[in-house]
Design a protein around this motif. Structure first.
Motif, PDB file in Angstrom:
ATOM      1  N   ILE A  18       0.840  -1.199   0.000  1.00  0.00           N
ATOM      2  CA  ILE A  18       0.000   0.000   0.000  1.00  0.00           C
ATOM      3  C   ILE A  18       0.874   1.247   0.000  1.00  0.00           C
ATOM      4  O   ILE A  18       0.592   2.209  -0.715  1.00  0.00           O
ATOM      5  CB  ILE A  18      -0.960   0.009   1.215  1.00  0.00           C
ATOM      6  N   THR A  19       1.949   1.231   0.765  1.00  0.00           N
ATOM      7  CA  THR A  19       2.870   2.365   0.805  1.00  0.00           C
ATOM      8  C   THR A  19       3.458   2.632  -0.577  1.00  0.00           C
ATOM      9  O   THR A  19       3.506   3.774  -1.036  1.00  0.00           O
ATOM     10  CB  THR A  19       3.995   2.126   1.823  1.00  0.00           C
ATOM     11  N   LYS A  20       3.878   1.577  -1.256  1.00  0.00           N
ATOM     12  CA  LYS A  20       4.456   1.734  -2.594  1.00  0.00           C
ATOM     13  C   LYS A  20       3.432   2.292  -3.582  1.00  0.00           C
ATOM     14  O   LYS A  20       3.781   3.088  -4.455  1.00  0.00           O
ATOM     15  CB  LYS A  20       4.991   0.388  -3.099  1.00  0.00           C
ATOM     16  N   LEU A  21       2.178   1.876  -3.447  1.00  0.00           N
ATOM     17  CA  LEU A  21       1.142   2.325  -4.375  1.00  0.00           C
ATOM     18  C   LEU A  21       0.620   3.727  -4.071  1.00  0.00           C
ATOM     19  O   LEU A  21      -0.026   4.340  -4.913  1.00  0.00           O
ATOM     20  CB  LEU A  21      -0.030   1.338  -4.370  1.00  0.00           C
ATOM     21  N   SER A  22       0.879   4.236  -2.876  1.00  0.00           N
ATOM     22  CA  SER A  22       0.311   5.527  -2.501  1.00  0.00           C
ATOM     23  C   SER A  22       1.343   6.640  -2.343  1.00  0.00           C
ATOM     24  O   SER A  22       1.011   7.729  -1.896  1.00  0.00           O
ATOM     25  CB  SER A  22      -0.494   5.383  -1.203  1.00  0.00           C
ATOM     26  N   THR A  23       2.581   6.367  -2.726  1.00  0.00           N
ATOM     27  CA  THR A  23       3.630   7.381  -2.610  1.00  0.00           C
ATOM     28  C   THR A  23       4.376   7.506  -3.935  1.00  0.00           C
ATOM     29  O   THR A  23       4.152   6.738  -4.864  1.00  0.00           O
ATOM     30  CB  THR A  23       4.631   7.034  -1.496  1.00  0.00           C
ATOM     31  N   GLY A  24       5.265   8.467  -4.014  1.00  0.00           N
ATOM     32  CA  GLY A  24       6.079   8.646  -5.207  1.00  0.00           C
ATOM     33  C   GLY A  24       5.542   9.731  -6.122  1.00  0.00           C
ATOM     34  O   GLY A  24       4.635  10.477  -5.765  1.00  0.00           O
ATOM     35  N   GLN A  25       6.105   9.812  -7.314  1.00  0.00           N
ATOM     36  CA  GLN A  25       5.742  10.843  -8.282  1.00  0.00           C
ATOM     37  C   GLN A  25       4.314  10.707  -8.795  1.00  0.00           C
ATOM     38  O   GLN A  25       3.632  11.696  -9.015  1.00  0.00           O
ATOM     39  CB  GLN A  25       6.707  10.800  -9.482  1.00  0.00           C
ATOM     40  N   PRO A  27       1.339   8.488  -7.611  1.00  0.00           N
ATOM     41  CA  PRO A  27       0.714   7.456  -6.775  1.00  0.00           C
ATOM     42  C   PRO A  27      -0.560   6.889  -7.423  1.00  0.00           C
ATOM     43  O   PRO A  27      -1.335   7.623  -8.022  1.00  0.00           O
ATOM     44  CB  PRO A  27       0.390   8.182  -5.476  1.00  0.00           C
ATOM     45  N   ALA A  28      -0.717   5.589  -7.301  1.00  0.00           N
ATOM     46  CA  ALA A  28      -1.891   4.911  -7.852  1.00  0.00           C
ATOM     47  C   ALA A  28      -3.079   4.980  -6.893  1.00  0.00           C
ATOM     48  O   ALA A  28      -4.214   4.802  -7.321  1.00  0.00           O
ATOM     49  CB  ALA A  28      -1.549   3.455  -8.159  1.00  0.00           C
ATOM     50  N   LEU A  29      -2.816   5.212  -5.615  1.00  0.00           N
ATOM     51  CA  LEU A  29      -3.868   5.297  -4.606  1.00  0.00           C
ATOM     52  C   LEU A  29      -3.816   6.644  -3.909  1.00  0.00           C
ATOM     53  O   LEU A  29      -2.738   7.162  -3.637  1.00  0.00           O
ATOM     54  CB  LEU A  29      -3.685   4.206  -3.540  1.00  0.00           C
ATOM     55  N   THR A  30      -4.988   7.175  -3.601  1.00  0.00           N
ATOM     56  CA  THR A  30      -5.041   8.381  -2.780  1.00  0.00           C
ATOM     57  C   THR A  30      -4.819   7.980  -1.328  1.00  0.00           C
ATOM     58  O   THR A  30      -4.989   6.800  -0.975  1.00  0.00           O
ATOM     59  CB  THR A  30      -6.408   9.078  -2.904  1.00  0.00           C
ATOM     60  N   PRO A  31      -4.476   8.925  -0.473  1.00  0.00           N
ATOM     61  CA  PRO A  31      -4.336   8.587   0.948  1.00  0.00           C
ATOM     62  C   PRO A  31      -5.624   7.988   1.529  1.00  0.00           C
ATOM     63  O   PRO A  31      -5.565   7.053   2.329  1.00  0.00           O
ATOM     64  CB  PRO A  31      -4.007   9.929   1.603  1.00  0.00           C
ATOM     65  N   GLN A  33      -7.896   6.212  -0.094  1.00  0.00           N
ATOM     66  CA  GLN A  33      -8.017   4.840  -0.580  1.00  0.00           C
ATOM     67  C   GLN A  33      -7.096   3.901   0.197  1.00  0.00           C
ATOM     68  O   GLN A  33      -7.499   2.790   0.561  1.00  0.00           O
ATOM     69  CB  GLN A  33      -7.685   4.766  -2.072  1.00  0.00           C
ATOM     70  N   ALA A  34      -5.880   4.342   0.442  1.00  0.00           N
ATOM     71  CA  ALA A  34      -4.923   3.527   1.192  1.00  0.00           C
ATOM     72  C   ALA A  34      -5.441   3.257   2.598  1.00  0.00           C
ATOM     73  O   ALA A  34      -5.402   2.119   3.082  1.00  0.00           O
ATOM     74  CB  ALA A  34      -3.567   4.221   1.245  1.00  0.00           C
ATOM     75  N   GLN A  35      -5.957   4.292   3.255  1.00  0.00           N
ATOM     76  CA  GLN A  35      -6.505   4.126   4.609  1.00  0.00           C
ATOM     77  C   GLN A  35      -7.695   3.182   4.607  1.00  0.00           C
ATOM     78  O   GLN A  35      -7.823   2.340   5.505  1.00  0.00           O
ATOM     79  CB  GLN A  35      -6.901   5.481   5.182  1.00  0.00           C
ATOM     80  N   THR A  36      -8.550   3.304   3.617  1.00  0.00           N
ATOM     81  CA  THR A  36      -9.728   2.440   3.538  1.00  0.00           C
ATOM     82  C   THR A  36      -9.324   0.981   3.364  1.00  0.00           C
ATOM     83  O   THR A  36      -9.874   0.092   4.024  1.00  0.00           O
ATOM     84  CB  THR A  36     -10.641   2.883   2.377  1.00  0.00           C
ATOM     85  N   ILE A  37      -8.364   0.721   2.501  1.00  0.00           N
ATOM     86  CA  ILE A  37      -7.889  -0.652   2.284  1.00  0.00           C
ATOM     87  C   ILE A  37      -7.322  -1.227   3.574  1.00  0.00           C
ATOM     88  O   ILE A  37      -7.628  -2.363   3.952  1.00  0.00           O
ATOM     89  CB  ILE A  37      -6.849  -0.701   1.151  1.00  0.00           C
ATOM     90  N   LEU A  38      -6.493  -0.449   4.267  1.00  0.00           N
ATOM     91  CA  LEU A  38      -5.891  -0.928   5.513  1.00  0.00           C
ATOM     92  C   LEU A  38      -6.946  -1.165   6.585  1.00  0.00           C
ATOM     93  O   LEU A  38      -6.880  -2.144   7.328  1.00  0.00           O
ATOM     94  CB  LEU A  38      -4.829   0.063   6.001  1.00  0.00           C
TER      95      LEU A  38
END
Length: 63
Positions: A18-25, A27-31, A33-38
């Motif tokens: 999730i960290t890899k998908l939601s960070t960087g130049q 990101p594939a996930l919004t914060p 979305q990442a929180q919801t998945i977790l």
């Protein structure tokens, strides 16, 4: 029992992915979305995720 649950009992692999998908130049996930998945995976069951709808930037000016 789900095989992924048996392998990733402390959720470290899920958190890493999730960290890899939601960070960087790009990101594939919004914060949110990442929180919801977790939260749904039970990593942070008491987490309160704020819903963000429509991308409202709260700028109500008429310029």
């Amino acid at each position: 029992m789900d095989i992924n649950s048996a392998i990733d009992v402390d959720h470290q692999q899920l958190i890493s992915n999730i960290t890899k998908l939601s960070t960087g130049q790009s990101p594939a996930l919004t914060p949110q979305q990442a929180q919801t998945i977790l939260k749904q995976a039970g990593v942070f069951p008491d987490l309160k995720v704020s819903a963000v709808e429509g991308g409202d930037d709260n700028d109500n000016s008429t310029n």
